[in-house]
Design an enzyme around this catalytic site. Structure first.
Site, PDB file in Angstrom:
ATOM      1  N   ARG A 116     -14.052   3.800   7.167  1.00 44.89           N
ATOM      2  CA  ARG A 116     -13.215   4.368   6.004  1.00 44.89           C
ATOM      3  C   ARG A 116     -13.390   5.817   5.632  1.00 44.89           C
ATOM      4  O   ARG A 116     -14.648   6.230   5.678  1.00 44.89           O
ATOM      5  CB  ARG A 116     -13.486   3.632   4.812  1.00 44.89           C
ATOM      6  CG  ARG A 116     -12.655   4.139   3.419  1.00 44.89           C
ATOM      7  CD  ARG A 116     -12.959   3.434   2.355  1.00 44.89           C
ATOM      8  NE  ARG A 116     -12.452   3.897   1.220  1.00 44.89           N
ATOM      9  CZ  ARG A 116     -11.072   3.676   0.813  1.00 44.89           C
ATOM     10  NH1 ARG A 116     -10.374   3.138   1.597  1.00 44.89           N
ATOM     11  NH2 ARG A 116     -10.616   4.443  -0.188  1.00 44.89           N
ATOM     12  N   HIS A 143      -2.951   4.867   7.116  1.00 47.54           N
ATOM     13  CA  HIS A 143      -3.516   3.605   6.347  1.00 47.54           C
ATOM     14  C   HIS A 143      -2.858   2.370   6.880  1.00 47.54           C
ATOM     15  O   HIS A 143      -2.006   1.592   6.164  1.00 47.54           O
ATOM     16  CB  HIS A 143      -3.390   3.954   4.881  1.00 47.54           C
ATOM     17  CG  HIS A 143      -4.266   3.157   4.060  1.00 47.54           C
ATOM     18  ND1 HIS A 143      -5.013   2.054   4.389  1.00 47.54           N
ATOM     19  CD2 HIS A 143      -4.498   3.106   2.821  1.00 47.54           C
ATOM     20  CE1 HIS A 143      -5.809   1.579   3.531  1.00 47.54           C
ATOM     21  NE2 HIS A 143      -5.699   2.375   2.574  1.00 47.54           N
ATOM     22  N   GLN A 146      -3.255  -0.935   5.108  1.00 51.30           N
ATOM     23  CA  GLN A 146      -2.192  -1.141   3.673  1.00 51.30           C
ATOM     24  C   GLN A 146      -0.850  -1.326   4.069  1.00 51.30           C
ATOM     25  O   GLN A 146      -0.215  -2.144   3.562  1.00 51.30           O
ATOM     26  CB  GLN A 146      -2.726   0.375   3.049  1.00 51.30           C
ATOM     27  CG  GLN A 146      -1.671   0.273   1.660  1.00 51.30           C
ATOM     28  CD  GLN A 146      -2.404  -0.730   0.748  1.00 51.30           C
ATOM     29  OE1 GLN A 146      -3.151  -0.666   0.171  1.00 51.30           O
ATOM     30  NE2 GLN A 146      -1.229  -1.636   0.151  1.00 51.30           N
ATOM     31  N   CYS A 272       0.038   1.178  -3.826  1.00 52.27           N
ATOM     32  CA  CYS A 272      -0.988   0.497  -2.985  1.00 52.27           C
ATOM     33  C   CYS A 272      -2.091   0.600  -3.834  1.00 52.27           C
ATOM     34  O   CYS A 272      -3.106  -0.052  -3.302  1.00 52.27           O
ATOM     35  CB  CYS A 272      -0.970   1.468  -1.684  1.00 52.27           C
ATOM     36  SG  CYS A 272      -1.309   3.306  -1.962  1.00 52.27           S
TER      37      CYS A 272
END
Length: 313
Positions: A116, A143, A146, A272
């Protein structure tokens, strides 16, 4: 391609999950079907021990809520173990090379590596030298977890993906970049409303346009006309410096009840998270009947488990 006519094999062609541009449409559908299967089992109180005797490394370069919780809980639910490694508490923070750090992970018995807040180049280096499946938890321009979970959430609510219209409103950040590719590869229509100086990257636009017709505009009202999904994100993204000028420019891209009324009557609102209430979206929309933001957040758990189930051998 119609997702409802797809027959999953629960196998993917890529050994890593770094960005959606490297996945085929079939790969994307495999992740979504795996998430569906695992969510069904979870809701029935079943947790298959797919990660028994497996340990996953979580190497994070910044703070996290949903990514960390969904992975830690997901790994436990699948019978595995994990080690959380804040980057600042490793020798990476004192100049050790990624190559040297990556080379030891497999030797210590890890089965996969979740990263991350590392750059794309750094993630590629980890994948090259670790010899492990590497999953991008978020980077400066992508991402994938997501957006895969968002596609899963849309499929749950709308019963399909093909020919739906998604309107993205706001900053052309890593979410916008990844939505472009995810929607395009699933035959969804996507319109992005962003100021000229804050549009998604040209390279990502060019790649996505190979798969679908992408609409760009600076007019938010035009973007949401007849939309099935209205999606936004924070004005200041991860790693960006606070900018009052950027917030001022983006203020007219706030999602309001009036703006939502221009979309289809059954349109969904998505974000998100984390969300800055009242800034990029009003509380009336965020807490209203069209909002599915908490279901989005929950589905990170099921999609992350799906990624591990498909990639960890």
């Amino acid at each position: 391609m119609d997702i409802n006519k797809f027959s999953p094999k629960f196998k993917v062609s890529s050994p890593n999950l770094i960005n959606l541009s490297r996945l085929t449409t079939e790969d994307i559908f495999e992740y979504l079907y795996a998430a569906k299967a695992l969510k069904t089992k979870y809701r029935a109180g079943e947790n298959p021990a797919l990660l028994k005797h497996k340990t996953i490394a979580l190497l994070f370069g910044n703070v996290s809520t949903r990514t960390r919780i969904s992975f830690e809980m997901g790994i436990r639910q699948l019978g595995g173990d994990f080690l959380f490694l804040p980057k600042g508490e490793t020798q990476l923070s004192r100049g050790e090379s990624i190559r040297d750090t990556a080379a030891m992970f497999k030797r210590y018995g890890f089965s996969a590596l979740i990263l991350r807040a590392f750059s794309t180049e750094e993630i590629e280096t980890f994948a090259k030298y670790s010899g492990l499946p590497v999953i991008n938890g978020i980077s400066e321009n992508a991402h994938p977890l997501q957006i895969l979970s968002d596609l899963f959430t849309i499929w749950e609510h709308k019963g399909k993906l093909e020919n739906l219209k998604l309107a993205y409103i706001g900053d052309g950040n890593n979410i916008a970049n990844t939505l472009l590719m995810g929607c395009a590869k699933c035959d969804m229509n996507i319109t992005l409303a962003s100021p000229n100086n804050y549009r998604p990257s040209e390279s990502m636009l060019e790649r996505a346009m190979q798969y679908a017709d992408i609409q760009l505009t600076s007019d938010v009202r035009e973007a949401v006309q007849n939309a099935d999904i209205v999606y936004t994100d924070v004005f200041i993204s991860m790693g960006d410096a606070e900018s009052e000028e950027k917030k001022r420019v983006l203020r007219r891209y706030r999602v309001t009840e009036e703006l939502m009324s221009l979309a289809k009557p059954d349109a969904l609102f998505m974000h998100c998270m984390p969300v800055h209430r009242g800034e990029e979206v009003t509380e009336e929309v965020l807490d209203g009947p069209q909002s599915i933001v908490y279901e989005q957040a929950e589905n990170r758990l099921h999609l992350n488990k799906a990624a591990l189930a498909l990639l960890v051998k």
